[in-house]
Write an enzyme that holds these catalytic residues in place. Sequence first.
Site, PDB file in Angstrom:
ATOM      1  N   GLU A 382       0.856  -1.191   0.000  1.00  0.00           N
ATOM      2  CA  GLU A 382       0.000   0.000   0.000  1.00  0.00           C
ATOM      3  C   GLU A 382       0.887   1.235   0.000  1.00  0.00           C
ATOM      4  O   GLU A 382       1.841   1.323   0.785  1.00  0.00           O
ATOM      5  CB  GLU A 382      -0.931   0.026   1.210  1.00  0.00           C
ATOM      6  CG  GLU A 382      -1.828   1.261   1.218  1.00  0.00           C
ATOM      7  CD  GLU A 382      -2.798   1.309   2.380  1.00  0.00           C
ATOM      8  OE1 GLU A 382      -3.615   2.264   2.445  1.00  0.00           O
ATOM      9  OE2 GLU A 382      -2.741   0.415   3.249  1.00  0.00           O
ATOM     10  N   ASN A 441      -4.950   4.905  -1.984  1.00  0.00           N
ATOM     11  CA  ASN A 441      -6.237   5.393  -1.492  1.00  0.00           C
ATOM     12  C   ASN A 441      -6.481   6.795  -2.043  1.00  0.00           C
ATOM     13  O   ASN A 441      -5.768   7.741  -1.706  1.00  0.00           O
ATOM     14  CB  ASN A 441      -6.242   5.423   0.044  1.00  0.00           C
ATOM     15  CG  ASN A 441      -7.643   5.572   0.599  1.00  0.00           C
ATOM     16  OD1 ASN A 441      -8.443   6.340   0.084  1.00  0.00           O
ATOM     17  ND2 ASN A 441      -7.918   4.835   1.672  1.00  0.00           N
ATOM     18  N   GLU A 473      -8.037   2.264  -4.055  1.00  0.00           N
ATOM     19  CA  GLU A 473      -8.754   2.064  -2.798  1.00  0.00           C
ATOM     20  C   GLU A 473      -9.717   3.246  -2.563  1.00  0.00           C
ATOM     21  O   GLU A 473      -9.365   4.400  -2.774  1.00  0.00           O
ATOM     22  CB  GLU A 473      -7.788   1.990  -1.614  1.00  0.00           C
ATOM     23  CG  GLU A 473      -6.995   0.707  -1.545  1.00  0.00           C
ATOM     24  CD  GLU A 473      -6.194   0.625  -0.245  1.00  0.00           C
ATOM     25  OE1 GLU A 473      -6.405   1.510   0.634  1.00  0.00           O
ATOM     26  OE2 GLU A 473      -5.375  -0.285  -0.114  1.00  0.00           O
ATOM     27  N   ASP A 503     -11.633   0.171   1.339  1.00  0.00           N
ATOM     28  CA  ASP A 503     -10.768   0.320   2.509  1.00  0.00           C
ATOM     29  C   ASP A 503     -11.607   0.547   3.755  1.00  0.00           C
ATOM     30  O   ASP A 503     -12.727   1.060   3.692  1.00  0.00           O
ATOM     31  CB  ASP A 503      -9.832   1.513   2.279  1.00  0.00           C
ATOM     32  CG  ASP A 503      -8.672   1.520   3.251  1.00  0.00           C
ATOM     33  OD1 ASP A 503      -8.419   0.475   3.880  1.00  0.00           O
ATOM     34  OD2 ASP A 503      -8.019   2.575   3.387  1.00  0.00           O
ATOM     35  N   GLU A 560      -6.343  -5.300   8.044  1.00  0.00           N
ATOM     36  CA  GLU A 560      -5.393  -4.242   8.385  1.00  0.00           C
ATOM     37  C   GLU A 560      -5.110  -4.223   9.891  1.00  0.00           C
ATOM     38  O   GLU A 560      -5.901  -4.722  10.693  1.00  0.00           O
ATOM     39  CB  GLU A 560      -5.949  -2.872   7.977  1.00  0.00           C
ATOM     40  CG  GLU A 560      -6.219  -2.716   6.489  1.00  0.00           C
ATOM     41  CD  GLU A 560      -6.781  -1.348   6.163  1.00  0.00           C
ATOM     42  OE1 GLU A 560      -6.068  -0.545   5.535  1.00  0.00           O
ATOM     43  OE2 GLU A 560      -7.949  -1.082   6.536  1.00  0.00           O
TER      44      GLU A 560
END
Length: 599
Positions: A382, A441, A473, A503, A560
């Site tokens: 990520e 993201n 995301e 997410d 996560e």
Amino acid sequence: MKKRSRLGKGFIVIAFWVLDVAILMFTLAQVRDFAGIINDSGVVRGGTQRVVKMELAGQPAPSTEQRVTSLLEKLAENEENRLYKGPETYEFMDNLAAVDSQWKLIEDEIDALHRGEGSAERLLDLSETHFTLADAMVLSAQKRAERDFLVTGAICTVLFLTAATIMLFMRNDRISKLKTAYFTDPLTKRKNMLAFEEQGQQLVSSAPGGTYLVAYTNVLNFRYINETYGYESGDKLILTLARLLDNACRRDELAAHGNADHFVLLLRNDPQRIEKLHGHIEAKLRATPDLHFTGILSFGCGVCEVEQPSDSIPLLVSNAIAVMKESPDKEGISRYDQVFRNAVELKNRIEQHEDEALANREFQLYLQPKNRLADGALAGAEALVRWNSPKLGFLPPDSFIPLFEKNGFIVQLDFYMLKRVCQTYPMTVPGTGEALVVSMNFSRVTIMREGFIERLLHVVDSARIPHEAIEVEVTESAFVMDEDAVINKLETLKAMGFRLAMDDFGTGYSSLNLLRKLPIDVLKIDRGFLSENTDPSRSRSVLKGVLDMAGDLGLVTVCEGVETEEQASMLRELGCPVAQGYVFSKPLPEGEFRTRYGL
């Protein structure tokens, strides 16, 4: 009713003025009449003496004699026809009658002289007596004129002063009502902001610094109440709050309605004063039987201490509003203190340096690995941003990302980070030769910006990066404003070969409903499911259900925030394929990430 009262008073004033003018006109006519009477009386007096004088000289004056007789008749007739006869008028009429009788005696004596029977000495005596009587008549006429003029003048003066007084009272009453309306809130009928500022400034100016504090209140879910229960219910809540806050204030404290559900307070800065009032108001609201929605109400406020007597009330209110809006805890009490000032100063400095930082490449790319739970192998990464500023120091994302989302700078930052990710390629998964999938993201602000897809394509295609290597995301908050528009854009990206991930699953308001609609490939489970503050058995059951559901939907699940081996072991047992967290690695700078994984 009030309008009729004002009209009635206005008509009274007009009536007074009309009467005053009428009396004044009457007075002028009287003055003219009295002047004529006095003049005629003088003519009678003088004419009589001339007639006698001419007769004694042997030169009769019949025209003058006739003139005196006609004037006496005229004067007598006028007095008899007068509507109002006061004492002075009767006195004048008596004097007039005496003069007329004496004149008749004079006329008789003149006729006697003409016949040779009269006496000059007797005529002279009659003339002297007539003069005395005529003089008294003239004086009584003057006396009456002076008296009537004074009375009429007094009446006019009284009427004028009465009308002026009524007008003055009406003016003062009007000013008082305007001032009351100016300082009164139309809904609560209590103090408004103008009254609060004026009265509050007086209290603050006359007290030492630190005596008072200003609070600005906020009712959470007020918009929901208006939309669900109607504006009448919202107004009822405001009226209830106004009453409760007014009753809670002491003699030297103030409460006023600002706007909507917001009130302003000036309170004594006593220990726990605002905390006690906050608890008192919340308890009273919950206990109000007429408000059927109190279960969803929350009452918060921003507070700013008055440090100096010269502090401006509007500025203090503005500070209280600022701290209330910026505070993450909307339900509690937020204080405008040095900590908040420092945060505001940092915010301002961040905004001042954002463009310079972007130009100087101060925003650095960090990568956090995603690992397969079965064997710990690298499954992806990520992309995260860190700001290493020579002027501001090293800044974590939560210190500037929310600010950039508010001011719109996040769009530039998102695409800058996308370019940085593209510049890291080629990166391949060890042992497979496949391009390492890196997730990014994108903010809701960026996704909703016009031309988002075209710009994303341009960046990725210019770097010759395969679309499947970039995972977009989105968080559930991205769907709050325009869910259909966001879904349409995601479907377009999906059709172009990009991978999609949701997410922070589990933190939003309608996760399951969104799952049914979204064309996603990856479901990222929020770290909250692993929190130590939750019941482990319940968390395990929920996680199991989410993992099974994701498997049925054909989604890859990434958990996560995995920080311990115990958490990783539990996730393996539950069948979670991929995890991300400190148990494997913290986010690493790009170079360190490459070195660690041999990329």
